[in-house]
Design an enzyme around this catalytic site. Structure first.
Site: not given
Lengths: 391, 410
Positions: A128-129, A246, A163, A131, A374
């Protein structure tokens, strides 16, 4: 209110448990990430193929796409049973839980027939590209650029914390296709081939010693326009669909891992000493163990409540954020309790196979991965409590 | 699996909320908190007319025969309204009479309790202020077929309005449960002025109070077991009240931070404020999960029910206090004033924290089972039998009692 499994759920659990009993080889049990094996990638691919052949891959997917149309409760049972059987991890987990459902929701017929069955069988692994170095919590600030050149996009940029990228055949890739538009409106989602020329993967090592995630560099990588998932410049909608899936994966698997960990800690507390007697007899240790236990039980109850509510509303919502917030902080407190009980033994790499040293370090990442605490609190404040946006 | 209130349970809860919003407004609560007894006949009768006092009592004794989930649903609304007075203590007493009493006791007391005609309390705590059953020291003498009680009980809730007290006394290794009428010769009560005005506490002194042997509850059964179970019922209703109180504090705080402006914008838009609100929600919802699960488990007779009650009380005790702290903090100076209603809930959270045992007490009770037992009990649902609770010898008599020596499970 009835907290017993209903007959269907019970049947599902019994059937899967029986299947696992005959299909998880003894030597695999407990060796859940198997990174010490040289052939571990093949080993994990074999495992997913086995699940696929048994009809247990992608159970939440609709039947027409090769799934079982399992209810949320059945998915929770599935995760729990996998963990309980000490089955190896699913190498295709990104494809199964995130990419597949998003292709089912947004993909063209060609995309569905090209990709879905290979996700199920584990023949093709996905990453999963999302971030980037400058787009983490603020994902929509991503800067990996895709410029259209006739029937292809030319992609340049960098992803991080990816990942499975070191193994992946394909990538669900978010790119910026309109630099002039407001940041949420110039993003496109691509199905990118990781074997293309110009893709480079550099593994990152975590403080716990694992190397599960990576940096991925794209230089002049060409992706055909037929590989757009959803619409051009509407990729944010695709991303949200993926992220919701997710978060809908409510972590009934980690629950079992935490249970095992706490049971091991309680057993250990009887053998290590504190003030000249077993730690388990020390009143402060007893308080802390009881607190760890009650927090873990409440995690299970919160999870079951969230599953009930998701089953009724149908779409994944912000419940995932409260659960993620709860379990990640809980696990850090519990691992600190473990360290206090075990003293310097807890830091040893060959005491209990290093599980306490590993668990403590690994827990540190819990409040960062898959959305920091956060960000989760922001989501809860805005989407559950209805407070005004803070940014 | 369905971890949600059923439609009838939801209706019951909604109707409780509506009724209390009409009949138990916060100015009424405030006025009652400043009276001697915090009791109001008219409000009491309104509540009892709804059947709430007999909600979990058997139908043959004028109750509705419902389960503890229904009780929790109503008690949550009572906590949200900060209902003052003797509901909780009368409920606990009724649960005790139902479990320990003979058929004659049940016939004599339960129907008037369910109808709201009889208010009752349990005189349990002594100087040690410990909820451990073994901490009961007050002993009695027996002659002429009478118990003779001389001594003192402390922190007895609502003793001034209760016409009936069940006094818990020691009889050798056993406990006896002695019903004493408020008007009995030799019985005197004195208020113990305390922080929370909605729940009054008393010192009860017995000077040669006599109770006929035949009147003792639990004579033909297990007084300890009955007491433990009754305290768990009271404890559960209290947890549900605490959840309702947390919900009120959360709702009130959210309203406030949405409207209060500083630096030209609502303070609820600042993350330092938002994150505290998110934590308040998480604590409130976790307390709710633990409480309703425990209510369900006790109703179902689940072997892990006692642990579930302690999980709920340990969690609620810490959480209600903390939700109150954050709520007041976010209200700033206003939250610290006498005028703002937050103070009523903040004080209630403190009295609730210790009632039926605080978090430390219940964690030790959990440790007795989880750390000292051979098997770790698990909440039911979506789990397998192999990890499920198996009754341990240590668990059978450790419900609300905790041995002074944790390594000695006797």
């Amino acid at each position: 209110m009835d907290l017993n499994l209903n007959p269907n759920e019970q049947r599902f659990r019994d059937e899967f448990r029986a299947w696992l009993e005959t299909n998880v080889p003894e030597e695999w049990k407990g060796n859940t990430n198997a990174e010490d094996r040289e052939d571990y990638i093949e080993y994990l691919r074999d495992w997913q193929r086995k699940l696929y052949q048994g009809g247990w891959a992608g159970i939440s997917w609709p039947k027409e796409y090769g799934g079982r149309g399992a209810t949320l409760m059945e998915q929770a049972i599935f995760q729990e049973e996998l963990a309980r059987a000490r089955a190896p991890q699913l190498i295709g987990t990104i494809g199964l839980s995130l990419v597949g459902p998003t292709i089912i929701a947004m993909g063209t017929e060609e995309q569905k027939s090209r990709y879905l069955s290979k996700i199920l069988s584990g023949e093709e692994i996905w990453c999963q590209g999302f971030s980037e170095p400058n787009a983490g919590s603020d994902l929509a600030a991503l800067g990996t650029k895709a410029v259209r050149d006739g029937e292809v996009f030319i992609v340049n940029g960098q992803k991080i914390w990816t990942s499975f990228a070191q193994l992946a055949d394909w990538c669900l890739l978010l790119v910026r296709t309109d630099a002039e538009a407001p940041k949420h409106k110039g993003i496109t989602c691509l199905l990118a081939n990781m074997r293309s020329e110009g893709v480079a993967v550099r593994p990152l090592r975590q403080m716990s010693g694992d190397s599960g995630f990576n940096e991925v560099f794209f230089s002049n990588v060409s992706v055909p326009t037929t590989q757009v998932l959803g619409e051009i410049n509407r990729g944010w909608t695709t991303a949200i669909t993926a992220l919701m899936n997710e978060r809908a994966n409510l972590g009934t698997g980690v629950l079992v891992i935490f249970e095992r960990n706490l049971e091991a800690l309680i057993a250990r507390s009887r053998t290590v000493e504190r003030n000249g007697r077993p730690a388990s007899e020390d009143p402060i240790v007893r308080q802390k163990l009881a607190q760890a236990y009650l927090e873990l039980e409440i995690l299970r109850l919160n999870t079951n409540r969230a599953l009930t509510s998701l089953s009724k509303t149908g779409t994944p919502g912000p419940e995932g954020s409260t659960l993620k917030l709860y379990w990640s902080e809980m696990n850090q407190r519990t691992q600190q309790t473990a360290q206090e009980i075990l003293g310097p033994y807890g830091q040893l790499k060959d005491f209990d196979n290093g599980m306490w040293e590993y668990s403590y370090l690994r827990a540190r990442g819990n409040t960062i991965e898959a959305g920091t605490s956060e960000i989760q609190r922001n989501i809860v404040a805005e989407r559950v409590l209805g407070l005004p946006k803070s940014y | 699996m369905d971890f949600d209130l059923s439609k009838p349970q939801r209706l019951l809860k909604d109707s409780a909320r509506d009724l209390l919003a009409r009949e138990c407004k916060l100015d009424r609560v405030r006025t009652l908190a400043e009276t001697d007894t915090a009791h109001d006949d008219k409000l009491w009768q309104t509540i009892c007319d709804q059947g709430w006092m007999g909600l979990v009592l058997p139908e043959e004794h004028g109750g509705l025969g419902l389960g503890l989930v229904e009780l929790a649903a109503v008690a949550e609304e009572m906590g949200r309204a900060c209902l003052p007075g003797p509901f909780l203590t009368t409920l606990t007493t009724a649960a005790l009479i139902e479990r320990a009493g003979s058929e004659a006791h049940r016939a004599k007391y339960l129907e008037p309790i369910a109808a709201g005609e009889l208010l009752a309390t349990v005189a349990f705590l002594e100087e040690s202020a410990s909820w451990d059953l073994d901490a009961v020291k007050l002993s009695t003498k027996r002659w002429d077929r009478n118990f003779h009680i001389s001594g003192r009980k402390l922190f007895v809730p609502d003793a001034d309005v209760a016409a009936l007290l069940i006094c818990v006394v020691r009889e050798g290794d056993n406990l006896a449960l002695l019903p004493v009428e408020r008007a009995a010769d030799g019985l005197s009560i004195k208020p113990m002025p305390t922080m929370d005005g909605t729940r009054k506490l008393y010192e009860v002194t017995f000077e040669g109070v006599t109770v006929p042997e035949a009147d003792a509850l639990g004579a033909d059964g297990d007084a300890r077991g009955a007491l433990r179970e009754a305290l768990e019922v009271g404890c559960l209703a209290l947890c549900a009240e605490m959840v309702g109180g947390m919900q009120w504090v959360l709702d009130t705080t959210i309203e406030y931070v949405k409207s209060r402006q500083q630096f030209g914008r609502a303070i609820g838009s600042f993350q330092a404020v938002q994150h505290q609100c998110a934590d308040m929600l998480l604590m409130t919802e976790s307390a709710r999960s633990a409480t309703y699960y425990a209510a369900w488990a006790v109703t179902e007779g689940d072997p892990a029910a006692s642990v579930a009650v302690s999980i709920a009380k340990a969690y609620c005790s810490d959480a209600y206090r903390e939700v109150g702290n954050r709520g007041i903090q976010l209200h700033g100076g206003l939250g610290f004033t006498w005028e703002h209603d937050l103070q009523l809930y903040y004080k209630r959270s403190k009295s609730s924290e210790t009632l039926f045992g605080d978090a430390t007490f219940h964690r030790e009770r959990i440790a007795r089972i989880v750390v000292d037992g051979d098997t770790v009990p698990r909440a039911r649902a979506a789990q397998s039998e192999d990890l499920a609770w198996q009754v341990q010898p240590v668990a059978t008599d450790s419900a609300i009692e905790v041995s002074a020596n944790p390594s000695d499970p006797s």
